[in-house]
Design a protein around this motif. Structure first.
Motif, PDB file in Angstrom:
ATOM      1  N   ASP A  49       4.992   1.614  -9.273  1.00 31.49           N
ATOM      2  CA  ASP A  49       3.654   1.714  -8.681  1.00 31.49           C
ATOM      3  C   ASP A  49       3.742   1.103  -7.290  1.00 31.49           C
ATOM      4  O   ASP A  49       3.657  -0.110  -7.118  1.00 31.49           O
ATOM      5  N   ILE A  50       3.920   1.964  -6.295  1.00 29.62           N
ATOM      6  CA  ILE A  50       4.182   1.453  -4.941  1.00 29.62           C
ATOM      7  C   ILE A  50       2.916   1.062  -4.198  1.00 29.62           C
ATOM      8  O   ILE A  50       2.975   0.322  -3.211  1.00 29.62           O
ATOM      9  N   ASP A  51       1.749   1.548  -4.650  1.00 25.92           N
ATOM     10  CA  ASP A  51       0.521   1.315  -3.886  1.00 25.92           C
ATOM     11  C   ASP A  51      -0.553   0.576  -4.670  1.00 25.92           C
ATOM     12  O   ASP A  51      -1.698   0.483  -4.220  1.00 25.92           O
ATOM     13  N   GLY A  52      -0.226   0.043  -5.834  1.00 30.93           N
ATOM     14  CA  GLY A  52      -1.144  -0.804  -6.580  1.00 30.93           C
ATOM     15  C   GLY A  52      -2.313  -0.105  -7.214  1.00 30.93           C
ATOM     16  O   GLY A  52      -3.300  -0.763  -7.571  1.00 30.93           O
ATOM     17  N   ASP A  53      -2.224   1.233  -7.422  1.00 32.66           N
ATOM     18  CA  ASP A  53      -3.343   1.944  -8.036  1.00 32.66           C
ATOM     19  C   ASP A  53      -3.145   2.185  -9.521  1.00 32.66           C
ATOM     20  O   ASP A  53      -3.959   2.846 -10.162  1.00 32.66           O
ATOM     21  N   GLY A  54      -2.052   1.678 -10.084  1.00 32.71           N
ATOM     22  CA  GLY A  54      -1.845   1.759 -11.523  1.00 32.71           C
ATOM     23  C   GLY A  54      -0.989   2.904 -11.993  1.00 32.71           C
ATOM     24  O   GLY A  54      -0.401   2.819 -13.081  1.00 32.71           O
ATOM     25  N   ASP A  55      -0.936   4.007 -11.233  1.00 33.31           N
ATOM     26  CA  ASP A  55      -0.085   5.110 -11.667  1.00 33.31           C
ATOM     27  C   ASP A  55       1.308   4.973 -11.051  1.00 33.31           C
ATOM     28  O   ASP A  55       1.521   4.221 -10.108  1.00 33.31           O
ATOM     29  N   LEU A  56       2.253   5.722 -11.607  1.00 36.00           N
ATOM     30  CA  LEU A  56       3.657   5.531 -11.274  1.00 36.00           C
ATOM     31  C   LEU A  56       4.151   6.591 -10.312  1.00 36.00           C
ATOM     32  O   LEU A  56       4.005   7.794 -10.552  1.00 36.00           O
ATOM     33  N   ASP A  57       4.740   6.131  -9.223  1.00 39.24           N
ATOM     34  CA  ASP A  57       5.280   6.988  -8.186  1.00 39.24           C
ATOM     35  C   ASP A  57       6.791   7.122  -8.380  1.00 39.24           C
ATOM     36  O   ASP A  57       7.411   6.339  -9.107  1.00 39.24           O
ATOM     37  N   VAL A  58       7.395   8.091  -7.718  1.00 39.49           N
ATOM     38  CA  VAL A  58       8.787   8.457  -7.994  1.00 39.49           C
ATOM     39  C   VAL A  58       9.580   8.555  -6.699  1.00 39.49           C
ATOM     40  O   VAL A  58       9.075   9.047  -5.685  1.00 39.49           O
ATOM     41  N   VAL A  59      10.837   8.113  -6.757  1.00 38.41           N
ATOM     42  CA  VAL A  59      11.765   8.340  -5.658  1.00 38.41           C
ATOM     43  C   VAL A  59      12.992   9.055  -6.207  1.00 38.41           C
ATOM     44  O   VAL A  59      13.437   8.783  -7.324  1.00 38.41           O
ATOM     45  N   ILE A  60      13.522  10.003  -5.416  1.00 40.37           N
ATOM     46  CA  ILE A  60      14.701  10.765  -5.800  1.00 40.37           C
ATOM     47  C   ILE A  60      15.769  10.570  -4.740  1.00 40.37           C
ATOM     48  O   ILE A  60      15.550  10.873  -3.562  1.00 40.37           O
ATOM     49  N   ALA A  61      16.925  10.051  -5.140  1.00 37.23           N
ATOM     50  CA  ALA A  61      18.064   9.937  -4.239  1.00 37.23           C
ATOM     51  C   ALA A  61      18.875  11.235  -4.296  1.00 37.23           C
ATOM     52  O   ALA A  61      18.740  12.035  -5.225  1.00 37.23           O
ATOM     53  N   THR A  62      19.718  11.441  -3.301  1.00 40.79           N
ATOM     54  CA  THR A  62      20.471  12.688  -3.199  1.00 40.79           C
ATOM     55  C   THR A  62      21.933  12.390  -2.875  1.00 40.79           C
ATOM     56  O   THR A  62      22.336  11.229  -2.764  1.00 40.79           O
ATOM     57  N   THR A  63      22.699  13.437  -2.691  1.00 41.57           N
ATOM     58  CA  THR A  63      24.014  13.296  -2.094  1.00 41.57           C
ATOM     59  C   THR A  63      24.038  14.086  -0.793  1.00 41.57           C
ATOM     60  O   THR A  63      23.744  15.288  -0.765  1.00 41.57           O
ATOM     61  N   GLY A  64      24.267  13.379   0.307  1.00 41.62           N
ATOM     62  CA  GLY A  64      24.371  14.010   1.616  1.00 41.62           C
ATOM     63  C   GLY A  64      23.065  14.481   2.211  1.00 41.62           C
ATOM     64  O   GLY A  64      23.070  15.219   3.198  1.00 41.62           O
ATOM     65  N   GLN A  65      21.932  14.051   1.677  1.00 42.89           N
ATOM     66  CA  GLN A  65      20.629  14.493   2.172  1.00 42.89           C
ATOM     67  C   GLN A  65      19.668  13.310   2.254  1.00 42.89           C
ATOM     68  O   GLN A  65      19.996  12.179   1.896  1.00 42.89           O
ATOM     69  N   LYS A  66      18.450  13.601   2.719  1.00 40.68           N
ATOM     70  CA  LYS A  66      17.391  12.610   2.703  1.00 40.68           C
ATOM     71  C   LYS A  66      16.871  12.442   1.272  1.00 40.68           C
ATOM     72  O   LYS A  66      16.889  13.379   0.485  1.00 40.68           O
ATOM     73  N   PRO A  67      16.357  11.255   0.937  1.00 42.21           N
ATOM     74  CA  PRO A  67      15.704  11.083  -0.359  1.00 42.21           C
ATOM     75  C   PRO A  67      14.307  11.684  -0.324  1.00 42.21           C
ATOM     76  O   PRO A  67      13.862  12.196   0.717  1.00 42.21           O
ATOM     77  N   ARG A  68      13.613  11.620  -1.440  1.00 40.75           N
ATOM     78  CA  ARG A  68      12.232  12.100  -1.492  1.00 40.75           C
ATOM     79  C   ARG A  68      11.377  11.061  -2.214  1.00 40.75           C
ATOM     80  O   ARG A  68      11.670  10.686  -3.357  1.00 40.75           O
ATOM     81  N   LEU A  69      10.341  10.593  -1.540  1.00 44.30           N
ATOM     82  CA  LEU A  69       9.398   9.644  -2.124  1.00 44.30           C
ATOM     83  C   LEU A  69       8.115  10.396  -2.462  1.00 44.30           C
ATOM     84  O   LEU A  69       7.469  10.974  -1.581  1.00 44.30           O
ATOM     85  N   LEU A  70       7.738  10.378  -3.732  1.00 48.31           N
ATOM     86  CA  LEU A  70       6.601  11.158  -4.232  1.00 48.31           C
ATOM     87  C   LEU A  70       5.503  10.228  -4.722  1.00 48.31           C
ATOM     88  O   LEU A  70       5.710   9.441  -5.658  1.00 48.31           O
ATOM     89  N   LYS A 116       0.815  -1.209   0.000  1.00 52.88           N
ATOM     90  CA  LYS A 116       0.000   0.000   0.000  1.00 52.88           C
ATOM     91  C   LYS A 116       0.855   1.269   0.000  1.00 52.88           C
ATOM     92  O   LYS A 116       0.337   2.367   0.200  1.00 52.88           O
ATOM     93  N   GLY A 117       2.160   1.092  -0.187  1.00 56.86           N
ATOM     94  CA  GLY A 117       3.036   2.253  -0.212  1.00 56.86           C
ATOM     95  C   GLY A 117       3.602   2.628   1.132  1.00 56.86           C
ATOM     96  O   GLY A 117       4.157   3.717   1.283  1.00 56.86           O
ATOM     97  N   ASN A 118       3.482   1.727   2.106  1.00 57.77           N
ATOM     98  CA  ASN A 118       4.114   1.935   3.402  1.00 57.77           C
ATOM     99  C   ASN A 118       5.340   1.025   3.493  1.00 57.77           C
ATOM    100  O   ASN A 118       5.287  -0.144   3.084  1.00 57.77           O
ATOM    101  N   PHE A 119       6.448   1.546   4.049  1.00 56.92           N
ATOM    102  CA  PHE A 119       7.706   0.821   4.001  1.00 56.92           C
ATOM    103  C   PHE A 119       8.261   0.566   5.400  1.00 56.92           C
ATOM    104  O   PHE A 119       8.212   1.430   6.278  1.00 56.92           O
ATOM    105  N   GLU A 120       8.811  -0.640   5.564  1.00 53.54           N
ATOM    106  CA  GLU A 120       9.444  -1.048   6.815  1.00 53.54           C
ATOM    107  C   GLU A 120      10.923  -1.271   6.564  1.00 53.54           C
ATOM    108  O   GLU A 120      11.316  -1.966   5.619  1.00 53.54           O
TER     109      GLU A 120
END
Length: 614
Positions: free
Chosen positions: A497-518, A148-152
Motif C-alpha cells: 500500500d504505497i499511498d495509505g488508502d488501504g488497497d494494495l498496489d503492484v510493482v513489476i520488475a523486468t529484464t532489460g526494460q523499465k519496471p511498471r508501478l501500478l 502518498k505514492g510519490n518516490f524520490e
C-alpha cells in the motif's frame, strides 16, 4: 405264364404290403396326435417366466445449484511509473552473446528503510559483462516514498549505489536494532548491507560471513527463524553451476540457426545456502548439516536448480518449513524437524511434480490460506505450456493436490511463461486473489512458436469464492485497464500500500526494460484493516507470525513474511479486506516463538500497530 410269375412275387404278398402301409399311416397319425398333445405340455412346463410389466416410477426432484456467471469487480490499476518518479531501467548485459543470466531479470522490494511508516522501493540491477569499461555503471536504485505514492531517488551516497550482477533481494532486521537491512544475491558473491540509519547502508558481507563463493549464482532469498531462537536466519536459492566460458561453448540454437539461450538441463545443479544467525552479527553456513544438500541418486551431482522460495508452517506444528521451486527438476518441501535439521518430503507430499509425475520449469512461488479455511494453497509460476500450479493441502496434512485445472487457473495460464506470482486481496472482499508476472526468454520466440511472445501481459485472477463454478477468474482488460495489461518482459513482482488508502498496489520488475508501478484505484467501498507487528528479541518485525481474523462464519489468515514471488519482497504489514463484513469477532496473533495473544483494541480503515507483550 400267369401275372404272379411275371412279377416274381409269391401269392398274397400284395395283400400283406397293403396291410403294412395302412398300419404305418395310422402310426403316423397317432404320433402326430401325441405330439400335438405333449409338446404344448412340455412347453408350458419348461418355458421361462414371463417378465413383469414395466412400471414407471416417479423420479425424485433433484435440487440443482444454479450459479450465475462470475463477473470480476471493476477495479482499475493505473500505470504511474513515470508520474511517481520511477526512472529505473534494468541492465541485463545482453549484447548478442546470449548468456543465460541475461534472461532472468532482477528483483524488487517494498520495505520501510527509514522507519517513517510507508513503503519505500528498491530495484536490483545487473550489469554488462564488461562493466569495468562502462563510463556510467549500472547501479541498484533506492526510492524513498513520501507516503502518498510519490518516490524520490535517494540512491546516491546511500551505500547501495554499487554495481555487480545482482539478482534477488531479502529485507530483514537481522541484528534487532530496529532498522531493516538488505541482502542482495548475485551471479558470483552475494552482498549484505547493514542499515546504519539516515538513509545510509554499509556493506558488511565479509564480516558477517554471508557472501558465498564466486562460483555460485544466487537467486531468490529470504529471512526466517528456522531454529526458533529469536533471530533471523537467511536462506539463499542457488540456480545452476554456470560460467561464461561453459555457456559460450554450448551450441544452443533456435530453429533457423541463430544462437539461443541455453536450457537449464544443460547445466549441473547446485546446493542452496542456509546461513544460521549466530546472534553477534555473524552467520554460519549450515545447509549441509541441516539436510539441504540433495544429490541426484543416479549421477550423485547436486539436484537443486532453485529460483523461488516461500516459508510457512505447512503442518501446523509452530515451526516454519521451507518450500523451494526448482527449474526442470522436482520442487522441494523441507519439513522442519525442530532440531536444526529439515527433511525433504516433496515427493511424499505431492508437491514435487505435476499430475503426470513430470518436473516443470518452476520460477516464482507463494503460499496462503486463500479459501479462508484450514486448507493451504501453493501457487508456482511455470514455463510456457506448463500452466501455473495450484497445490492445495487440507488441515495441515501436507498432502497436496494440484487443483489448477479444476479451479479455472490452469487453462488461462498455459500459454504464459510466468515468473513472479503472489496472493493478495486486490479488491478487499476478504478473499485472496492471485497475480502473475509474465515474459519469455527469447526476443525472437514468435518466429519459431507462433503462440509465444517475448513481451507478455501480466495476469490478475479474481478469487470468486465457492458460489461460482470457477474459483479463479482472469480479470479482463476492459475491467482492469490497459495500463495493467500492456505486455512487458515481466520478472520479479511485489505489492504494498504505497499511498495509505488501504488497497494494495503492484510493482513489476523486468529484464532489460523499465519496471511498471501500478496504483490500485478500486472504489468498491469495502472495509479493511491492516496490522504491523513488533516482535521481541532480535526479530522485531515478527517475521513468521500468523494473524487471524475470526469473523464468526469464517477465519481470515495472513502470515507475516515478505518472501514471495520471484527474486522479490513485498511489504511486511498484513492487509485484510472485509468485503461486506462489518464486525470482527476476534483478532488472534501467533507469534514466532509459538505464544499467542488476542488483540482487544483495533480500528478499521487504518494500520494497527501491535506490540508483543512478554
Amino acid at each position: 405264364m400267369n401275372e404272379n410269375q411275371n412279377t416274381g412275387k409269391e401269392p398274397d404278398e400284395d395283400g400283406d404290403d397293403a396291410i403294412v402301409g395302412t398300419a404305418f399311416k395310422w402310426s403316423l397319425v397317432v404320433f402326430a396326435l401325441i405330439a400335438v398333445i405333449t409338446l404344448p405340455v412340455i412347453y408350458m412346463m419348461t418355458r421361462p417366466e414371463a417378465e413383469a410389466p414395466l412400471k414407471e416410477s416417479e423420479l425424485a426432484e433433484v435440487e440443482v445449484r444454479e450459479t450465475s456467471e462470475a463477473t470480476a469487480p471493476s477495479v482499475t490499476f493505473t500505470d504511474i511509473t513515470v508520474a511517481a518518479g520511477i526512472d529505473f531501467v534494468h541492465e541485463s548485459g545482453a549484447r548478442g552473446q546470449k548468456l543465460l543470466p541475461e534472461t532472468m531479470g532482477g528483483g524488487c522490494a517494498f520495505f520501510d528503510f527509514d522507519n517513517d511508516g510507508d513503503q519505500d522501493l528498491l530495484f536490483i540491477n545487473s550489469q554488462t559483462w564488461t562493466e569495468q569499461s562502462v563510463k556510467t555503471p549500472a547501479l541498484m536504485q533506492l526510492y524513498r516514498n513520501d507516503g502518498k505514492g510519490n518516490f524520490e531517488n535517494v540512491t546516491a551516497d546511500s551505500g547501495l549505489d554499487i554495481s555487480f550482477y545482482g539478482m534477488g533481494v531479502a529485507c530483514g532486521d537481522y541484528d534487532g536494532d530496529g532498522l531493516v537491512d538488505v541482502y542482495i544475491t548475485a551471479v558470483g558473491k552475494n552482498h549484505l548491507f547493514h542499515n546504519e540509519g539516515d538513509g545510509k547502508f554499509r556493506d558488511v558481507t565479509e564480516a558477517a560471513g554471508v557472501s558465498g563463493t564466486d562460483e555460485e549464482w544466487g537467486t531468490s532469498t529470504g529471512w526466517f527463524d528456522f531454529d526458533r531462537d529469536g533471530d533471523l536466519d537467511l536462506f539463499v536459492c542457488n540456480y545452476v553451476k554456470w560460467s561464461k566460458e561453459f555457456d559460450l561453448a554450448q551450441d544452443f540454437r533456435l530453429t533457423g540457426g541463430d544462437r539461443a539461450y541455453g536450457r537449464p538441463q544443460n547445466f549441473e545443479g547446485t546446493f542452496p545456502y542456509l546461513f544460521r544467525n549466530d546472534g553477534n552479527g555473524t552467520f554460519t553456513e549450515v545447509a549441509e548439516q541441516a539436510g539441504l544438500h540433495l544429490r541426484n541418486p543416479a549421477s550423485n551431482v547436486p539436484m537443486s536448480k532453485s529460483l523461488g522460495v516461500a516459508f510457512d508452517d505447512f503442518d501446523g506444528d509452530g515451526w516454519l518449513d521451507l518450500l523451494v521451486a526448482n527449474d526442470t527438476v522436482q520442487n522441494f518441501l523441507f519439513h522442519n524437524k525442530q532440531d536444526g535439521t529439515l527433511e525433504e518430503i516433496g515427493t511424499l507430499s505431492g508437491i514435487a511434480f505435476d499430475m503426470n509425475g513430470t518436473a516443470r520449469g518452476a520460477m516464482g512461488i507463494d503460499a496462503a490460506h486463500f479459501r479462508n479455511n484450514n486448507s493451504l494453497g501453493v501457487a508456482i509460476g511455470n514455463f510456457s505450456n506448463e500452466m501455473t500450479a495450484l497445490y492445495v493441502a487440507s488441515d495441515s496434512a501436507m498432502q497436496f493436490v494440484d487443483e489448477a485445472i479444476s479451479s479455472g487457473l490452469g487453462p488461462t495460464t498455459r500459454l504464459s511463461l510466468t515468473f513472479g506470482v503472489f496472493f493478495f486481496d486486490y479488491d478487499l472482499d476478504g478473499r485472496l486473489d492471485l497475480f502473475a508476472s509474465n515474459g519469455h526468454l527469447e526476443k525472437d520466440i514468435n518466429r519459431v512458436q507462433p503462440s509465444q511472445f517475448y513481451e507478455q501481459p501480466p495476469q490478475l485472477f479474481w478469487n470468486c469464492g465457492s458460489q461460482y463454478d470457477t474459483e479463479f477468474l482472469q480479470v479482463p482488460k476492459d475491467v482492469i485497464g490497459t495500463g495493467f495489461t500492456k505486455p512487458l518482459v515481466g520478472r520479479g513482482s511485489a505489492y504494498a500500500d504505497i499511498d495509505g488508502d488501504g488497497d494494495l498496489d503492484v510493482v513489476i520488475a523486468t529484464t532489460g526494460q523499465k519496471p511498471r508501478l501500478l496504483r490500485n484505484d478500486q472504489e468498491l467501498k469495502h472495509d479493511w484493516i491492516r496490522f504491523t507487528l513488533q516482535g521481541s528479541n532480535s526479530n522485531l518485525n515478527a517475521i513468521g507470525a500468523l494473524v487471524e481474523l475470526d469473523l464468526g462464519n469464517k477465519t481470515l489468515r495472513r502470515r507475516v513474511t515478505s518472501t514471495k514471488s520471484y527474486l522479490s519482497q513485498s511489504e511486511l504489514p498484513v492487509t485484510f479486506g472485509l468485503g461486506e463484513e462489518d464486525k470482527i469477532k476476534e483478532v488472534r496473533i501467533t507469534w514466532p516463538d509459538g505464544t499467542t495473544s488476542v488483540v482487544d483494541e483495533f480500528e478499521l480503515q487504518t494500520t494497527n500497530r501491535i506490540k508483543k507483550t512478554e
